[in-house]
Design an enzyme around this catalytic site. Structure first.
Site, mmCIF file in Angstrom:
data_model
loop_
_atom_site.group_PDB
_atom_site.id
_atom_site.type_symbol
_atom_site.label_atom_id
_atom_site.label_comp_id
_atom_site.label_asym_id
_atom_site.label_seq_id
_atom_site.Cartn_x
_atom_site.Cartn_y
_atom_site.Cartn_z
ATOM 1 N N ASN A 60 36.606 55.558 73.980
ATOM 2 C CA ASN A 60 37.036 56.862 74.481
ATOM 3 C C ASN A 60 37.665 57.671 73.241
ATOM 4 O O ASN A 60 37.578 57.336 72.245
ATOM 5 C CB ASN A 60 38.077 56.242 75.555
ATOM 6 C CG ASN A 60 37.930 55.689 76.827
ATOM 7 O OD1 ASN A 60 37.206 56.629 77.482
ATOM 8 N ND2 ASN A 60 38.166 54.447 76.998
ATOM 9 N N CYS A 69 30.664 53.803 81.030
ATOM 10 C CA CYS A 69 30.939 55.154 81.256
ATOM 11 C C CYS A 69 29.669 55.571 81.866
ATOM 12 O O CYS A 69 28.747 55.913 81.246
ATOM 13 C CB CYS A 69 31.094 55.679 79.872
ATOM 14 S SG CYS A 69 31.143 57.590 79.935
ATOM 15 N N ASN A 71 28.827 58.614 83.099
ATOM 16 C CA ASN A 71 28.266 59.900 82.430
ATOM 17 C C ASN A 71 27.772 59.724 80.991
ATOM 18 O O ASN A 71 26.763 60.054 80.791
ATOM 19 C CB ASN A 71 29.342 61.259 82.192
ATOM 20 C CG ASN A 71 29.517 61.660 83.761
ATOM 21 O OD1 ASN A 71 28.761 61.784 84.431
ATOM 22 N ND2 ASN A 71 30.974 61.981 83.918
ATOM 23 N N CYS A 191 33.890 62.655 85.461
ATOM 24 C CA CYS A 191 34.049 61.050 85.193
ATOM 25 C C CYS A 191 32.903 60.344 86.191
ATOM 26 O O CYS A 191 33.312 60.266 87.507
ATOM 27 C CB CYS A 191 35.468 60.873 85.345
ATOM 28 S SG CYS A 191 35.438 58.758 85.060
HETATM 29 N N1 LIG Z 1 37.787 56.343 80.456
HETATM 30 C C1 LIG Z 1 37.078 55.374 81.089
HETATM 31 C C2 LIG Z 1 35.661 55.168 80.398
HETATM 32 C C3 LIG Z 1 34.689 56.364 80.384
HETATM 33 C C4 LIG Z 1 34.557 56.568 82.097
HETATM 34 C C5 LIG Z 1 34.034 57.964 82.250
HETATM 35 N N2 LIG Z 1 34.052 58.929 81.273
HETATM 36 C C6 LIG Z 1 32.752 57.869 82.880
HETATM 37 O O1 LIG Z 1 31.996 58.586 82.927
HETATM 38 O O2 LIG Z 1 32.393 56.856 83.976
HETATM 39 C C7 LIG Z 1 37.809 54.006 80.776
HETATM 40 O O3 LIG Z 1 38.442 53.938 79.734
HETATM 41 O O4 LIG Z 1 37.981 53.157 81.708
#
Ligand SMILES: N[C@H](CCC[C@H](N)C(=O)O)C(=O)O
EC number: 5.1.1.7
Length: 247
Positions: A60, A69, A71, A191
Site C-alpha cells: 500500500n 488488490c 485493481n 477499490c
Molecule cells: N488497501 C487494501 C489493499 C488494496 C486494495 C484495493 N486497492 C483494491 O483494488 O482491491 C488493503 O490493505 O486491504
C-alpha cells in the site's frame, strides 16, 4: 530502475519487475509519496515463479503489505502482457492465492479469490454493516445517499476492524461505491476488492442479480459477476507513463 505508472479507474500503481526478492516496504513509501515521490496508492513488484507466470509483492501507499488488490491485479496483468512476461491469459501468485487475469486490449478481467463472509451483519454508528473478505477484509454499508460517506466513521471502523470500509448506493442493477482504503488511510477513487465486497454483499441479500455495473467515485464503469461462487471483476486500465529511476 525501469518503472511504469498505471491508472486503474482512479486507483493508481507503480509497477516494475525484477529477479531480486527483498523487502520493499520503505521503497514503496518513498515511491508512493505524492509530494516527494512518483505518487500512487500502491507499489506492485513482479517476481519469477516456478509454477505460475509470476508472483507479486503488493504494498500500500504507506508501505504496508496487503494480500490482494483487485485493481492492482488488472494493472499488473496488463503490464505483464505488454512487457511479454506472460500471455494474455495468465495465472499469478498473490498473498491471497492464485489469481487468473485475462487481458483484451485495455480491458482486463480478473477472477478474484473465493469471497468469505467474516461475520454476521451488525449495527454500528447507526448503520448496518456487512463484513466479508474478497482478498482483503472489507466492511460494507448500503446507504440511500452516497454523499453521506463519513470519513471519520470510516476511519474509526477501519481501525476497529482492521478492514477497508465501503459505502454503497444501489440503483437498479448498479452500485455506486466509495471506499476508505486501509494502507492509504484515506478515500481512494476506486477499490477493486471493495467494489467486489459491495457486489457480493448485495448479491447475498438478493439486491442484485449474478452481475452488476459498479461505479466508483472516479465515475468509471466496471463490472462484476458471480459464477459458481467465483467473482469476476472487469474494467479498463491505462499505462500513464514509463520511466527510468536511478535508485
Ligand atoms: N488497501 C487494501 C489493499 C488494496 C486494495 C484495493 N486497492 C483494491 O483494488 O482491491 C488493503 O490493505 O486491504
Amino acid at each position: 530502475m525501469h518503472i511504469a505508472k498505471y491508472n486503474a479507474n482512479g486507483n493508481d500503481f507503480i509497477i516494475f519487475h525484477t529477479f531480486v526478492e527483498v523487502d520493499r516496504s520503505t521503497l514503496a513509501q518513498q515511491l508512493c509519496d505524492r509530494q516527494k515521490g512518483v505518487g500512487a496508492d500502491g507499489l506492485i513488484v513482479l517476481l519469477p515463479h516456478a509454477e505460475y507466470d509470476f508472483k507479486w509483492q503488493f504494498y500500500n501507499n504507506d508501505g504496508s503489505i496487503a494480500s490482494m488488490c483487485g485493481n492492482g491485479t488488472r494493472a499488473c496483468a496488463h503490464y505483464a502482457f505488454t512487457n511479454q512476461l506472460a500471455n494474455a491469459s495468465m495465472r499469478f501468485l498473490t498473498g491471497a492465492g492464485v489469481i487468473t487475469s485475462v487481458v483484451e486490449n485495455d480491458l482486463v478481467e480478473t477472477e478474484l479469490t473465493t469471497p468469505k463472509v467474516l461475520s454476521e451483519s451488525f449495527e454500528e454508528n447507526g448503520l448496518t454493516w456487512h463484513f466479508c473478505d474478497t482478498g482483503v477484509p472489507h466492511l460494507v454499508t448500503f446507504v440511500e445517499d452516497i454523499g453521506c460517506f463519513d470519513k471519520v466513521i470510516a476511519r474509526q471502523m477501519r481501525y476497529k476492524y482492521n478492514a477497508n470500509v465501503n459505502y454503497a448506493r444501489l440503483e437498479k442493477n448498479a452500485l455506486h461505491v466509495r471506499t476508505y482504503e486501509r494502507g492509504v488511510e484515506d478515500e481512494t477513487l476506486a477499490c477493486g476488492t471493495g467494489m467486489a465486497a459491495c457486489f457480493y454483499s448485495a448479491y447475498r441479500q438478493k439486491l442484485v442479480g449474478t452481475s452488476a455495473t459498479i461505479y466508483p467515485i472516479s465515475g468509471d464503469e466496471l463490472s462484476l459477476r458471480i459464477v459458481d461462487q467465483k467473482l469476476f471483476f472487469k474494467g479498463s486500465v491505462q499505462k500513464v507513463f514509463e520511466t527510468v529511476l536511478d535508485l
